[in-house]
Design an enzyme around this catalytic site. Structure first.
Site, PDB file in Angstrom:
ATOM      1  N   LYS A 117      -5.396  -9.927  -6.885  1.00 39.78           N
ATOM      2  CA  LYS A 117      -6.669 -10.135  -6.184  1.00 39.78           C
ATOM      3  C   LYS A 117      -7.667  -9.036  -6.569  1.00 39.78           C
ATOM      4  O   LYS A 117      -7.284  -7.927  -6.932  1.00 39.78           O
ATOM      5  CB  LYS A 117      -6.449 -10.217  -4.672  1.00 39.78           C
ATOM      6  CG  LYS A 117      -6.228  -8.911  -4.004  1.00 39.78           C
ATOM      7  CD  LYS A 117      -6.187  -9.016  -2.481  1.00 39.78           C
ATOM      8  CE  LYS A 117      -5.939  -7.607  -1.964  1.00 39.78           C
ATOM      9  NZ  LYS A 117      -5.608  -7.477  -0.588  1.00 39.78           N
TER      10      LYS A 117
ATOM     11  N   LYS B  99       0.817  -1.216   0.000  1.00 34.17           N
ATOM     12  CA  LYS B  99       0.000   0.000   0.000  1.00 34.17           C
ATOM     13  C   LYS B  99       0.847   1.262   0.000  1.00 34.17           C
ATOM     14  O   LYS B  99       0.466   2.273  -0.582  1.00 34.17           O
ATOM     15  CB  LYS B  99      -0.960   0.012   1.196  1.00 34.17           C
ATOM     16  CG  LYS B  99      -2.137  -0.923   1.014  1.00 34.17           C
ATOM     17  CD  LYS B  99      -3.293  -0.545   1.929  1.00 34.17           C
ATOM     18  CE  LYS B  99      -4.452  -1.527   1.744  1.00 34.17           C
ATOM     19  NZ  LYS B  99      -5.539  -1.317   2.713  1.00 34.17           N
TER      20      LYS B  99
ATOM     21  N   LYS C 299     -10.797  -3.129  -4.083  1.00 37.43           N
ATOM     22  CA  LYS C 299     -11.606  -1.915  -4.118  1.00 37.43           C
ATOM     23  C   LYS C 299     -10.892  -0.793  -4.856  1.00 37.43           C
ATOM     24  O   LYS C 299     -11.526   0.081  -5.436  1.00 37.43           O
ATOM     25  CB  LYS C 299     -11.879  -1.413  -2.690  1.00 37.43           C
ATOM     26  CG  LYS C 299     -12.733  -2.309  -1.816  1.00 37.43           C
ATOM     27  CD  LYS C 299     -12.928  -1.651  -0.432  1.00 37.43           C
ATOM     28  CE  LYS C 299     -13.431  -2.634   0.606  1.00 37.43           C
ATOM     29  NZ  LYS C 299     -12.676  -2.591   1.870  1.00 37.43           N
TER      30      LYS C 299
HETATM   31  P1  TYM Z   1     -10.898  -4.980   3.799  1.00 35.85           P
HETATM   32  O1  TYM Z   1     -11.843  -3.860   4.067  1.00 35.85           O
HETATM   33  O2  TYM Z   1      -9.796  -4.771   2.831  1.00 35.85           O
HETATM   34  O3  TYM Z   1     -11.706  -6.251   3.308  1.00 35.85           O
HETATM   35  C1  TYM Z   1     -12.842  -6.720   4.021  1.00 35.85           C
HETATM   36  C2  TYM Z   1     -12.839  -8.244   4.033  1.00 35.85           C
HETATM   37  O4  TYM Z   1     -12.888  -8.733   2.687  1.00 35.85           O
HETATM   38  C3  TYM Z   1     -11.828  -9.655   2.485  1.00 35.85           C
HETATM   39  N1  TYM Z   1     -11.380  -9.544   1.086  1.00 35.85           N
HETATM   40  C4  TYM Z   1     -11.353 -10.550   0.218  1.00 35.85           C
HETATM   41  N2  TYM Z   1     -11.691 -11.849   0.348  1.00 35.85           N
HETATM   42  C5  TYM Z   1     -11.568 -12.633  -0.744  1.00 35.85           C
HETATM   43  N3  TYM Z   1     -11.109 -12.178  -1.951  1.00 35.85           N
HETATM   44  C6  TYM Z   1     -10.751 -10.885  -2.103  1.00 35.85           C
HETATM   45  N4  TYM Z   1     -10.314 -10.438  -3.289  1.00 35.85           N
HETATM   46  C7  TYM Z   1     -10.862 -10.010  -0.992  1.00 35.85           C
HETATM   47  N5  TYM Z   1     -10.602  -8.697  -0.803  1.00 35.85           N
HETATM   48  C8  TYM Z   1     -10.921  -8.434   0.471  1.00 35.85           C
HETATM   49  C9  TYM Z   1     -10.747  -9.242   3.462  1.00 35.85           C
HETATM   50  O5  TYM Z   1      -9.847 -10.287   3.725  1.00 35.85           O
HETATM   51  C10 TYM Z   1     -11.572  -8.841   4.669  1.00 35.85           C
HETATM   52  O6  TYM Z   1     -11.920  -9.989   5.420  1.00 35.85           O
HETATM   53  N6  TYM Z   1      -7.873  -4.894   7.778  1.00 35.85           N
HETATM   54  C11 TYM Z   1      -9.159  -5.351   7.291  1.00 35.85           C
HETATM   55  C12 TYM Z   1     -10.332  -4.801   8.097  1.00 35.85           C
HETATM   56  C13 TYM Z   1     -10.231  -4.991   9.571  1.00 35.85           C
HETATM   57  C14 TYM Z   1     -10.438  -6.198  10.285  1.00 35.85           C
HETATM   58  C15 TYM Z   1     -10.271  -5.863  11.649  1.00 35.85           C
HETATM   59  C16 TYM Z   1     -10.746  -7.501   9.889  1.00 35.85           C
HETATM   60  C17 TYM Z   1      -9.955  -4.030  10.486  1.00 35.85           C
HETATM   61  N7  TYM Z   1      -9.971  -4.545  11.738  1.00 35.85           N
HETATM   62  C18 TYM Z   1     -10.394  -6.823  12.663  1.00 35.85           C
HETATM   63  C19 TYM Z   1     -10.878  -8.464  10.920  1.00 35.85           C
HETATM   64  C20 TYM Z   1     -10.691  -8.120  12.270  1.00 35.85           C
HETATM   65  C21 TYM Z   1      -9.333  -4.901   5.859  1.00 35.85           C
HETATM   66  O7  TYM Z   1      -8.697  -3.979   5.413  1.00 35.85           O
HETATM   67  O8  TYM Z   1     -10.312  -5.538   5.179  1.00 35.85           O
END
Ligand code: TYM
Length: 341
Positions: A203, A111, A206
């Site tokens: 992958k 990032k 967003k």
């Molecule tokens: P974020 O917002 O990037 O993504 C949200 C969730 O979606 C999953 N994900 C995917 N799964 C499968 N294929 C993909 N291409 C894909 N892109 C995203 C992510 O793995 C996530 O589960 N850091 C985290 C948010 C967070 C969090 C937490 C998660 C903050 N605090 C505490 C669990 C526990 C994040 O940026 O997810």
């Protein structure tokens, strides 16, 4: 007791990867666990967000949770910034985590890119805040996509180091030895890593500029059909075996998406579609995707049209979350040796 916590960032373009890798699984866990699902707005601002868009995105992620079937009455849905314990506990954990641990985080490197000097400090300590999210509720299970695995391992390391560093004080204050349970990642199923529709080696994300690379939860049936029809594939028919899928990333991805939407696995999909031409399989995938997503998209639309209702749901969730998190924070203050009111 067993408690689930997970979060999704409100940074726009919620996509099929977020749904299949996370939100759909959130729904499935509700019968077995007490669940806490959080819109992580504090995480979102580690990269600059337009304030008007951020507000919209927070409500949209909350709407996606509810539209997908998360029950905001039986479980807790809220946005992170309403519960100040997240930021408070993150500070304590910043002082537990080691610089070397954060230096190994691959997502920061991706990032921050080449201009690392210009990345926010928040982006760097982002995984400590994520550990605070989980540990504030002493959650035992965390459903996430594959890309969050390293962050979960860090959260476990932080929990363990806190338990060790303060073991004496934890005992003196009358808490159990493992004050923080080591949170277990729940990364399973056929869609833990949904790939871009344009490039089977990246992958689905967003932030990818090409909208054709992903299916957004706001896309209508025509957009879904167009994107799947244009999805990159190789020139061969679908293989007959799961073994043969491995060398074919684009086919593997579409089969994984199909499997997750149909609640089966890759073998199940190949039983029905092995040997098919892609044109045929893609049509089946379009039909299935539209069938599964259209009701969610429609419900999201209905919910975001009434922000007051979403805001009330989030406020009520935050109040309940706060009660749990505040109890943890008070205990942490006692353990660390702070004098409190
Ligand atoms: P974020 O917002 O990037 O993504 C949200 C969730 O979606 C999953 N994900 C995917 N799964 C499968 N294929 C993909 N291409 C894909 N892109 C995203 C992510 O793995 C996530 O589960 N850091 C985290 C948010 C967070 C969090 C937490 C998660 C903050 N605090 C505490 C669990 C526990 C994040 O940026 O997810």
């Amino acid at each position: 007791s067993q408690r689930v916590f997970s979060g999704v960032q409100p940074t726009g373009n919620l996509h099929l990867g977020n749904y299949l890798g996370a939100i759909k699984r959130f729904v499935e866990l509700q019968d077995r666990f007490e669940c806490i699902y959080c819109v992580v707005d504090l995480h979102a601002i580690t990269v600059w967000q337009d304030p008007v868009e951020l507000k919209k995105s927070i409500r949209e992620v909350a709407a996606a949770f509810l539209a997908a079937g998360v029950d905001g009455d039986r479980h807790i849905v809220f946005n992170q910034s309403q519960v100040s314990v997240h930021a408070e506990l993150a500070w304590v954990l910043n002082c537990v985590a080691r610089l070397g641990w954060l230096n190994r985080m691959t997502q920061f490197k991706e990032k921050a890119g080449k201009d690392r000097e210009n990345a926010s400090v928040g982006l760097y300590v982002y995984p400590d805040l994520m550990a605070a999210d989980i540990l504030a509720y002493r959650a035992t299970h965390v459903p996430v996509g594959e890309d969050q695995k390293q962050h979960l391992e860090l959260a476990r390391d932080i929990a363990q180091k806190f338990n060790n560093d303060f073991s004496q004080s934890i005992a003196t204050n009358g808490f159990e030895e493992k004050f923080f349970p080591l949170p277990e990642p729940l990364i399973a199923g056929p869609a833990t890593r949904v790939m871009s529709l344009r490039d089977g080696s990246k992958k689905m994300s967003k932030s990818e500029p090409s909208d054709a690379s992903r299916i957004n939860l706001t896309d209508d049936a025509d957009q879904i059909a167009n994107k799947i029809r244009r999805a990159k594939t190789d020139p061969f028919p679908l293989p007959e075996t799961v073994e043969a899928l491995k060398a074919r990333p684009e086919a593997d991805n579409l089969v994984g998406i199909y499997a997750a939407l149909a609640d089966t696995d890759a073998a199940g999909v190949l039983d029905a579609h092995g040997g098919a031409q892609f044109s045929q399989f893609k049509q089946a995938l379009v039909d299935l995707t539209v069938e599964k997503l259209a009701p969610i998209t429609a419900e999201m639309k209905r919910l975001v049209a009434d922000p007051a209702h979403i805001d009330a749901t989030l406020a009520k969730g935050a109040e309940r979350a706060e009660t749990i998190a505040r109890e943890t924070m008070n205990a942490v203050k006692d353990i660390v040796g702070f004098v409190r009111r």
